[in-house]
Design an enzyme around this catalytic site. Structure first.
Site, mmCIF file in Angstrom:
data_model
loop_
_atom_site.group_PDB
_atom_site.id
_atom_site.type_symbol
_atom_site.label_atom_id
_atom_site.label_comp_id
_atom_site.label_asym_id
_atom_site.label_seq_id
_atom_site.Cartn_x
_atom_site.Cartn_y
_atom_site.Cartn_z
ATOM 1 N N GLU A 354 0.699 -1.216 -0.158
ATOM 2 C CA GLU A 354 0.024 -0.067 -0.116
ATOM 3 C C GLU A 354 0.852 1.358 0.091
ATOM 4 O O GLU A 354 0.648 2.073 0.884
ATOM 5 C CB GLU A 354 -0.879 0.078 1.363
ATOM 6 C CG GLU A 354 -2.089 -1.364 1.238
ATOM 7 C CD GLU A 354 -2.859 -1.215 2.396
ATOM 8 O OE1 GLU A 354 -2.694 -0.390 3.206
ATOM 9 O OE2 GLU A 354 -3.667 -2.002 2.502
ATOM 10 N N ASN A 398 1.925 -5.195 -3.025
ATOM 11 C CA ASN A 398 0.770 -5.651 -2.513
ATOM 12 C C ASN A 398 -0.168 -4.211 -2.314
ATOM 13 O O ASN A 398 0.446 -3.509 -1.713
ATOM 14 C CB ASN A 398 0.624 -6.509 -1.384
ATOM 15 C CG ASN A 398 -0.536 -6.992 -1.181
ATOM 16 O OD1 ASN A 398 -1.212 -7.784 -1.829
ATOM 17 N ND2 ASN A 398 -0.979 -6.912 0.072
ATOM 18 N N HIS A 434 -10.208 -6.472 -1.140
ATOM 19 C CA HIS A 434 -11.222 -6.195 -0.153
ATOM 20 C C HIS A 434 -12.557 -5.344 -0.967
ATOM 21 O O HIS A 434 -12.546 -4.240 -1.246
ATOM 22 C CB HIS A 434 -10.867 -5.136 0.778
ATOM 23 C CG HIS A 434 -9.800 -5.768 1.478
ATOM 24 N ND1 HIS A 434 -9.877 -6.880 2.478
ATOM 25 C CD2 HIS A 434 -8.234 -5.512 1.764
ATOM 26 C CE1 HIS A 434 -8.733 -7.192 2.960
ATOM 27 N NE2 HIS A 434 -7.658 -6.472 2.665
ATOM 28 N N GLU A 464 -6.130 -11.152 -0.475
ATOM 29 C CA GLU A 464 -6.733 -10.647 0.829
ATOM 30 C C GLU A 464 -8.403 -10.482 0.696
ATOM 31 O O GLU A 464 -8.812 -9.598 1.250
ATOM 32 C CB GLU A 464 -6.303 -9.371 1.360
ATOM 33 C CG GLU A 464 -4.632 -9.180 1.710
ATOM 34 C CD GLU A 464 -4.270 -7.808 2.434
ATOM 35 O OE1 GLU A 464 -5.306 -7.058 2.804
ATOM 36 O OE2 GLU A 464 -3.238 -7.654 2.265
ATOM 37 N N ASP A 466 -12.272 -10.444 0.728
ATOM 38 C CA ASP A 466 -13.257 -10.491 1.398
ATOM 39 C C ASP A 466 -14.453 -9.569 0.813
ATOM 40 O O ASP A 466 -14.264 -8.786 0.049
ATOM 41 C CB ASP A 466 -13.375 -10.161 3.107
ATOM 42 C CG ASP A 466 -12.512 -9.074 3.235
ATOM 43 O OD1 ASP A 466 -12.508 -8.041 2.409
ATOM 44 O OD2 ASP A 466 -12.004 -8.854 4.319
#
Ligand code: XIL
Length: 548
Positions: A354, A398, A434, A464, A466
């Site tokens: 990030e 990432n 996400h 990651e 979700d």
């Protein structure tokens, strides 16, 4: 041989070799017990409270009372006949003892305890032993010159005697009170307000001795159904993973779902800077190591997350007021130490996480201590240091919010392209994924993004995933989640460079979403009771090979 040993001990005692010498030389005619050459590296010491590691040292820090720590989960010796323990001790600001335990206490700390403490004092060696029938120890001292640092000790059982040597010279013997029948557990003991550093620890025995090390790294092995997601994924050389928290492995539903369904683990927090590197000279590999042990025991892979991030950097870093050079050196040490600890054991590292703003303008963020102090080339350096340390592990950038097409995705793409074009060693891009109901993803955009990253020669892992789902949960919303998972897994499977998909947790009972996005539930593949959801079925369907 004897001359060489004396010379080596002399060098060790000056501290010259202490940093990188894993073991002290055994006596003439003796050899290291196999597996006991370096009981610091193999010992799992940082899992013991009060003990941390610093370089090739284990450090026990005592508070206002004595601190005695026995490594009951680490390797221990099964002694047969004569044997010796070799150690290099540096007590700081006080006294410290090497503690060897033959039998652990029952009920109370001393009942049945067979323990020997060998310590360094200003005048020589201080020896105490407990025989298990009372809380008081028998004590003996042997005079000797302890001015050298570290003090190189040998404790040897020779027939019916225990012999104690300091820096290669025997100082004295006692009758062996029968301390070590079946086992020698290794431990350390520090006086109040002192620190004990041990820089070398090994065990030796006469050549041909039956003395052995009992291997103990413990992990549960989860029964496999043969029809989990991981079985479908493995048959297609694909990885299906989850973010994991070490403390939850003691929850049997958590551990059994993890081991039965996934073939990849990423630590949710255990390898972040604040956990892994809590003080400038201290690392704590315990939580990450426990996940690696579980992964290895269960035939799973592990990825590392994350070496450089503006979040979860400890306050000693963010408030340290370090110069550019100092912070560069800190980051370099962090990367070298972390990557070398896991060298050959992980499939990938998220080297930088990030680095680009969450919202527009999508530039390198100005709220990262790394970027503001070191400058924008902290990213180049991080990848270079990681590659220098492990030539084989895949190195990832990432980020979040750049999975489909759009301004964030363009910024991530531009960064990756720039790194590639300048020969910075980047192997892949992690797309966090996400998602939420308000912000799903267009499958065609994901496919286009995967393709342009493939054109740069980059692998992609969905790192990651979700789907934050507004409360209350209804079957309709479960169906929407399932559709989002189906789209993402399908696009990933359709792209040759998309090699893994991880969800950010296992069950909605332990998702970061409810605290990070209040009013939403987790959106993972398993519900609060660890029952597979519609999303699970959707992923399974995509992973199931089509019948012709
Ligand atoms: C989150 C964890 O899930 C939380 O437990 C922690 O408190 C904060 O970090 N992007 C990332 C992850 O790269 O490391 C974050 O994990 C979620 C967002």
């Amino acid at each position: 041989m004897k001359v060489l040993r004396t010379l080596l001990i002399a060098l060790l005692a000056t501290g010259v070799l202490a940093g990188d010498t894993p073991a002290l030389p055994p006596r003439d005619g003796w050899t290291f017990v196999a597996g006991a050459e370096d009981l610091i590296a193999s010992g799992g010491w940082s899992c013991i409270s009060g003990i941390s590691t610093s370089g090739h040292n284990i450090v026990l820090t005592a508070g206002s009372s004595y601190s005695t720590q026995i490594n009951t989960n680490g390797p221990r010796l099964a002694p047969q006949g004569d044997f010796g323990v070799l150690a290099a001790l540096s007590p700081k600001s006080g006294s410290g003892w090497l503690t060897l335990v033959g039998v652990l206490g029952k009920d109370s700390w001393w009942n049945g305890l067979k323990r020997l403490d060998v310590g360094v004092t200003p005048t020589g060696l201080s020896i105490s032993y407990f025989l298990g029938d009372s809380p008081s120890a028998q004590s003996v001292t042997f005079d000797g010159d302890t001015s050298a640092d570290p003090s190189v000790l040998e404790v040897a059982r020779l027939g019916t005697e225990l012999a104690f040597s300091l820096n290669g010279a025997e100082l004295g013997r006692i009758e062996d009170p029968g301390l070590f029948a079946d086992a020698v557990y290794f431990g350390m003991n520090a006086a109040p307000n002192s620190e004990l550093w041990i820089s070398a620890l090994s065990a030796a025995a006469p050549a041909g001795s039956a003395t052995a090390i009992l291997p103990v790294p413990f992990s549960q092995v989860i029964p496999r159904s043969g029809s989990g997601l991981r079985d479908l994924a493995s048959s297609q050389d694909f990885l299906i993973g989850a973010a994991v928290t070490p403390g939850l492995l003691s929850n049997s539903r958590y551990a059994s779902t993890l081991g039965a369904e996934f073939n990849l683990i990423v630590p949710e927090n255990a390898l972040k800077f604040d956990t892994l590197h809590p003080a400038r000279d201290r690392y704590n590999f315990c939580p990450g190591d426990s996940l690696l042990t579980f992964a290895t025991a269960n035939g799973m892979k592990m990825r590392g997350h994350t070496l450089v991030w503006h979040q979860q950097a400890p306050s000693w870093v963010t408030n340290g007021k370090f110069s550019k050079e100092e912070l560069s050196e800190i980051l370099r040490d962090h990367i070298l130490t972390s990557v070398s600890h896991y060298k050959g054991k992980l499939i990938a590292w998220d080297v930088v996480n990030e680095a680009i703003n969450y919202g527009p303008p999508y530039r390198l963020r100005s709220d990262s201590v790394w970027g503001t102090t070191i400058g924008p080339d902290y990213i180049d350096k991080a990848f270079q240091w990681a590659r220098e340390t492990d030539p084989d592990v895949k190195l990832f950038y990432n980020d979040t919010g750049g999975e489909g097409l759009g301004a964030k995705s363009d910024a991530v793409y531009a960064l990756a392209k720039d790194l590639k074009s300048r020969g910075i060693p980047i192997d892949g891009v992690g797309l966090q994924m996400h998602l939420s109901f308000a912000n799903p993803i267009k499958p065609a955009d994901l496919a286009a993004n995967l393709q342009r990253l493939a054109d740069l020669g980059l692998e992609v892992q969905i790192t990651e995933m979700d789907v934050a789902t507004p409360d209350p949960i209804t079957p309709e919303k479960m169906a929407v989640q399932a559709g989002i998972y189906r789209d993402v897994v399908s696009a990933c499977r359709a792209a040759a460079n998309c090699r893994a998909l991880l969800t950010w947790g296992i069950s909605d009972a332990y998702s970061w979403i409810p605290s990070a996005r209040p009013g939403n539930s987790g959106g993972l593949l398993f519900d609060q009771q660890f029952q597979p959801k519609a999303a699970y079925d959707a992923v399974k369907t995509v992973l199931t090979p089509q019948q012709p």
